[in-house]
Design an enzyme around this catalytic site. Sequence first.
Site, PDB file in Angstrom:
ATOM      1  N   ILE A 213       1.763  10.076   2.780  1.00  0.00           N
ATOM      2  CA  ILE A 213       2.534  10.018   3.838  1.00  0.00           C
ATOM      3  C   ILE A 213       3.405   8.726   3.999  1.00  0.00           C
ATOM      4  CG2 ILE A 213       2.442  10.314   6.406  1.00  0.00           C
ATOM      5  CD1 ILE A 213       1.618  12.936   4.969  1.00  0.00           C
ATOM      6  N   ALA A 214       2.907   7.947   3.797  1.00  0.00           N
ATOM      7  CA  ALA A 214       3.621   6.512   3.987  1.00  0.00           C
ATOM      8  C   ALA A 214       3.322   5.383   3.039  1.00  0.00           C
ATOM      9  CB  ALA A 214       3.427   6.018   5.589  1.00  0.00           C
ATOM     10  N   GLN A 215       4.155   4.465   3.292  1.00  0.00           N
ATOM     11  CA  GLN A 215       3.958   3.064   2.571  1.00  0.00           C
ATOM     12  C   GLN A 215       4.192   1.933   3.433  1.00  0.00           C
ATOM     13  OE1 GLN A 215       6.161   3.346  -1.036  1.00  0.00           O
ATOM     14  NE2 GLN A 215       7.636   1.934  -0.281  1.00  0.00           N
ATOM     15  N   VAL A 216       3.428   0.629   2.980  1.00  0.00           N
ATOM     16  CA  VAL A 216       3.544  -0.353   3.951  1.00  0.00           C
ATOM     17  C   VAL A 216       4.010  -1.710   3.379  1.00  0.00           C
ATOM     18  CG1 VAL A 216       2.234  -1.919   5.269  1.00  0.00           C
ATOM     19  CG2 VAL A 216       1.502   0.437   5.185  1.00  0.00           C
TER      20      VAL A 216
ATOM     21  N   ASP B  52     -10.840   8.344  10.291  1.00  0.00           N
ATOM     22  CA  ASP B  52     -10.240   8.330   8.791  1.00  0.00           C
ATOM     23  C   ASP B  52     -10.940   7.007   8.272  1.00  0.00           C
ATOM     24  OD1 ASP B  52      -9.387   8.995   6.564  1.00  0.00           O
ATOM     25  OD2 ASP B  52      -7.665   8.581   6.982  1.00  0.00           O
TER      26      ASP B  52
ATOM     27  N   ALA C 135       0.998  -1.230  -0.106  1.00  0.00           N
ATOM     28  CA  ALA C 135      -0.008  -0.006   0.068  1.00  0.00           C
ATOM     29  C   ALA C 135       0.804   1.353  -0.194  1.00  0.00           C
ATOM     30  CB  ALA C 135      -1.104  -0.080   1.133  1.00  0.00           C
TER      31      ALA C 135
END
Length: 522
Positions: free
Chosen positions: A130-133, A286, A126
Amino acid sequence: MTRLLRGAYIVWIVLRYGLDELVLTSFQKPWLRVIARIVSFGRPLHDPRGVRLREALERLGPIFVKFGQVLSTRRDLLPLDIAEELAKLQDRVPPFSSDIAVATIERAFRKPVGQIFSAFEREPVASASIAQVHFAKLVGRDGTEREVAVKVLRPGMLPVIEKDLSLMRMMAGWVEGLSADGKRLKPREVVAEFDKYLHDELDLVREAASAAQLRRNMAGLDLVLIPEMIWDYCQSDVIVMERMKGIPISQTARLREAGVDMKKLARDGVTIFFTQVFRDGFFHADMHPGNIFVSIDPASFGRYISLDFGIVGTLTEYDKEYLAQNFTAFFRRDYKRVAELHIESGWVPPQTRVDELEAAIRAVCEPYFDRPLKEISLGMVLMRLFQTSRRFQVEIQPQLVLLQKTLLNIEGLGRELDPDLDLWSTAKPFLEKWMADQIGPRRLWEELKNQAPRYAKLLPDLPRLLHDYLQHGARGRDRRELEELLAEQRRTNRLLQALIYAGIGFALGLILIQMLIRFQLF
């Protein structure tokens, strides 16, 4: 120079999508309207204004996309067509290099990634603004291997965010100074709200702490799974958590094939939301479909899985009581009480006439009660109430705007799962029970139990403190005044003894009531 070039690119996008016409034509100054007509001459602007605004924000990049997402929650400020179009914004951000992700992890934990994880998937599962996993396998202290998810902050985000925020503040000042509606739209306040959300999301430890709090709160509900944070591997730019497996809640066909009860799933979503809001005052803010999965594991079949806790909402006891009373009054169609609550809370000017506010609220809500229950939209009622609030200068509370956005997400999600879902009737028993717990004898008994240690420490000291006070006040006075003060002291001591006995009797009475309630005799 970088800021100047970025500003020039933003201006070009504004002109390209005709946003100058959207903004400038709302100004009252004639020369600005002339500029708007000249600038927009000859451009094909066939798409609706909301579509053009959404597409422009997508072109400007992930920070502006997130700004549009936050802006879509301010339905009290935006026209309906623009708010609905901005709600469609999604983070469409390509992943950053896995080499950068590995370097970030190694810098955070000061070890090679091979010494931290027994396996690490370099391909992210994903990616957002802001970030990735990444998925990985971690060997615990007891030697067992467990599957984990590693969330890595996108590098270099803070300078980019600060540059774009400074430009947003500048543009907000222009809108506020030039537009007739500028002050009502509160652009600087919206940018400040967005600033807070973004900086909160940049600290992944804050997100991990929010997840841990929600996990504790939801532990006894057995309706939702929240990943466990592995605190030995949590830093501000990398966090490691339990890997969760399930089906995305948007894939309703797969859920039905797996045998998930969709109607129960919809009801459970409402229960989770109202429990987080009214029982805990701490809610996942969210809850769009990308952050919600459904477990198909036999041990937790049909439970929700919540992910991504960068944005959470909090409510005080006062906020919870105010909201519960408002909702209960709505259910009973007691519009006068709703108006009174707005005035009592100080959210409308004190000189507001109750009957006028009551009539306005009735005009919003009554048409929905005349429809079949399954066609009533609580989210739509809240949105129309926000629009009505402009006329009465209602102060919009940021935490309640976040709540409204989450409520709209929950209702939309619930209706996808079960088109016949009636959010009102599902929520009503929960709220009525909550209100009964807040004002009934059980609540009084709980408060007395909570405050008992404080009272037990305070009561024995009261006679001595009163004696010292009276003696101190008696210094320098004549004998007659001193005798009067001592007599007053004795009367006060007798009064305190009477109050203590009365308190003991009252507590015994509450114990009796509690026993009657427990045995269902009261």
